[in-house]
Every structure is written in C-alpha cells, then in structure tokens.
Scaffold this active site. Structure first.
Site, PDB file in Angstrom:
ATOM      1  N   SER A 171     -46.373  19.290 -55.411  1.00 23.42           N
ATOM      2  CA  SER A 171     -45.428  20.262 -54.859  1.00 23.42           C
ATOM      3  C   SER A 171     -46.084  21.241 -53.896  1.00 23.42           C
ATOM      4  O   SER A 171     -45.383  21.985 -53.221  1.00 23.42           O
ATOM      5  CB  SER A 171     -44.745  21.043 -55.993  1.00 23.42           C
ATOM      6  OG  SER A 171     -45.612  21.993 -56.544  1.00 23.42           O
ATOM      7  N   LYS A 209     -47.832  28.072 -57.705  1.00 25.51           N
ATOM      8  CA  LYS A 209     -46.777  28.208 -56.701  1.00 25.51           C
ATOM      9  C   LYS A 209     -47.063  29.411 -55.805  1.00 25.51           C
ATOM     10  O   LYS A 209     -47.860  30.294 -56.141  1.00 25.51           O
ATOM     11  CB  LYS A 209     -45.414  28.409 -57.368  1.00 25.51           C
ATOM     12  CG  LYS A 209     -44.885  27.189 -58.115  1.00 25.51           C
ATOM     13  CD  LYS A 209     -44.494  26.082 -57.159  1.00 25.51           C
ATOM     14  CE  LYS A 209     -43.948  24.880 -57.904  1.00 25.51           C
ATOM     15  NZ  LYS A 209     -44.971  24.196 -58.685  1.00 25.51           N
TER      16      LYS A 209
END
Length: 250
Positions: A171, A209
């Site tokens: 991701s 993230k």
C-alpha cells in the site's frame, strides 16, 4: 507478545472448547469481544495462527484448533476437530524482559517494548533492533518483540531511539516502500501531517501509513490507489514512531 484482544479471543476459544468441545462461531467471538464486525475476528485469528497459537483446519466448518497457550491463559487445552490424542500440549510462552525504567526516560508508547540504539565498538555504525513486521496494507498484529538487529550508519538516523520493522504489503509503493523492505522508525508519540508513521489502531493493530489530520479526525493514507484512506477518531490511533530511513536488499 499478544495484544489484549488476541489474548481475550484465545481465552474465549479455549474456554468454549473446554466446556462444549466445539469452537465458537465467528458471531459468538465477535459478540464476546464486543467488536463491530467479523473482519476484526478474522484478523485476530490470523495473527494467532502466525504466532502458532491457533490452527484452522481446511474444509471444515468452525474448525479451529488451539495448539498452545501463553502463560496468561491457564488450564488444559481441549483439542479441536481433527486433533489427535486427548488434548493439545500447553507450550509455555516466556517473553524476554529488557530492564529499564530510569526516571528521566520519556514515556514509552503502548505496544513498543523497551529498546536501545547503540553505536558499535568503533563508533562507525549503530545497531538498530528489528521488532518484527509491519503492514503496508491491511493492518496486521501489533509490534512484536525484538528478533534481530541491523547495523546502520548514523547519517541515516535522527536523534533519539530507533527501531526497524519489516514491511509486508504494497500500500506504500508510490512512496517508494516495497514489500520486504526494512523501515527504520524514530520512536515518538507525535507526528506532523504528511509524515509516514507507524500507527497503532485500537491498541491492537499496527500499520505503516502517511498521517493526515482532518479536523478532529486522523486519516491514515496509503500511497497506492488500490487502498482506501482510513479516517479514525483521535482516541483510536496512537503514533508509535516516524519513518526516517529505509533498507532494501537486491
């Protein structure tokens, strides 16, 4: 090291199997742990499988076998469907303890064990502890205990304490972070918008993230259009550190 939710689930499954000989359903596990969806149960079971506490048996409904228990869960284990013998052996789980606790040390964020970042004998490199794996994708289990260390040049580190994590997932590929990379994290409890951070969600899931602040909420943003940004309340997210460097083998 098990998180509170992982330990609660393992205890619930063990108790139900001892009482009835049948594992609980996913709905029963969800209700017992007061979770909103069964996806959280799937993640917890996967984490317990990875650590060798549970095993799912293929082609059988509700087929979960308890293989071993940590010290925090006491009592015999009743073997699940397909197990051999009268029961599964309890293997004691003895985590290592790193002494510390000096009065002037800053408060350590929940989920990160004590660790040190120390120069080697010639002062030319720094030993950074590798604390397990981190998900760059769907969040996986929280940070584990130290497994090894990696030597780093001080030029690639910031001030303060550091730890390293092996990346699992894709991701963050557009930020140059690939599956299998080793990310080096400066331990800290705060971060600025735009920083790539290790975030602990609900005290049980850790993920890598980019941090964005949206009013009073926190957005954990992927660097891959295939993944959605997660927007969470500030009480659900704890910053565990900020990315400062990356190690990759070719």
């Amino acid at each position: 090291m098990l998180t509170r939710k992982q330990l609660d689930l393992l205890r619930f499954i063990q108790q139900r199997m001892r009482e009835t000989g049948v594992p609980p359903s996913f709905d029963e596990m969800k209700d017992a742990l007061d979770l909103k969806s069964k996806s959280g149960i799937h993640r917890l079971i996967t984490a317990l499988e990875e650590r060798g506490f549970l095993r799912r048996l293929p082609n059988r409904a509700r087929a979960i076998e308890v293989i071993r228990l940590p010290d925090a869960v006491t009592g015999p284990v009743t073997a699940g469907p397909g197990a051999t013998g009268s029961g599964a052996e309890v293997v004691r789980f003895n985590p290592s303890v790193v002494e510390g606790g000096r009065a002037h040390e800053p408060k350590r964020p929940a989920g990160i064990p004590a660790m040190t970042t120390a120069p080697d004998e010639n002062g030319q490199s720094v030993s950074v502890p590798v604390m397990g794996r981190i998900a760059a994708g769907t969040p996986i289990s929280a940070i584990q205990s130290q497994s090894r260390s990696v030597a780093m040049s001080p030029d690639f580190l910031a001030s303060g304490e550091h730890y390293a994590l092996e990346v699992r997932g894709d991701s963050m590929i557009e930020a140059g972070i690939l599956d299998g990379d080793l990310v080096v994290i400066r331990r800290q409890e705060t971060a600025n918008t735009g920083d790539i951070v290790v975030a602990l969600i609900d005290d049980e899931e850790a993920t890598l993230k980019r941090l964005r602040r949206r009013g009073s909420s926190i957005a954990l943003e992927a660097a891959n259009p295939a993944y959605e940004t997660r927007v969470l309340g500030p009480d659900r997210v704890r910053i565990q550190g900020r990315l400062v460097s990356l190690v990759r083998k070719y």
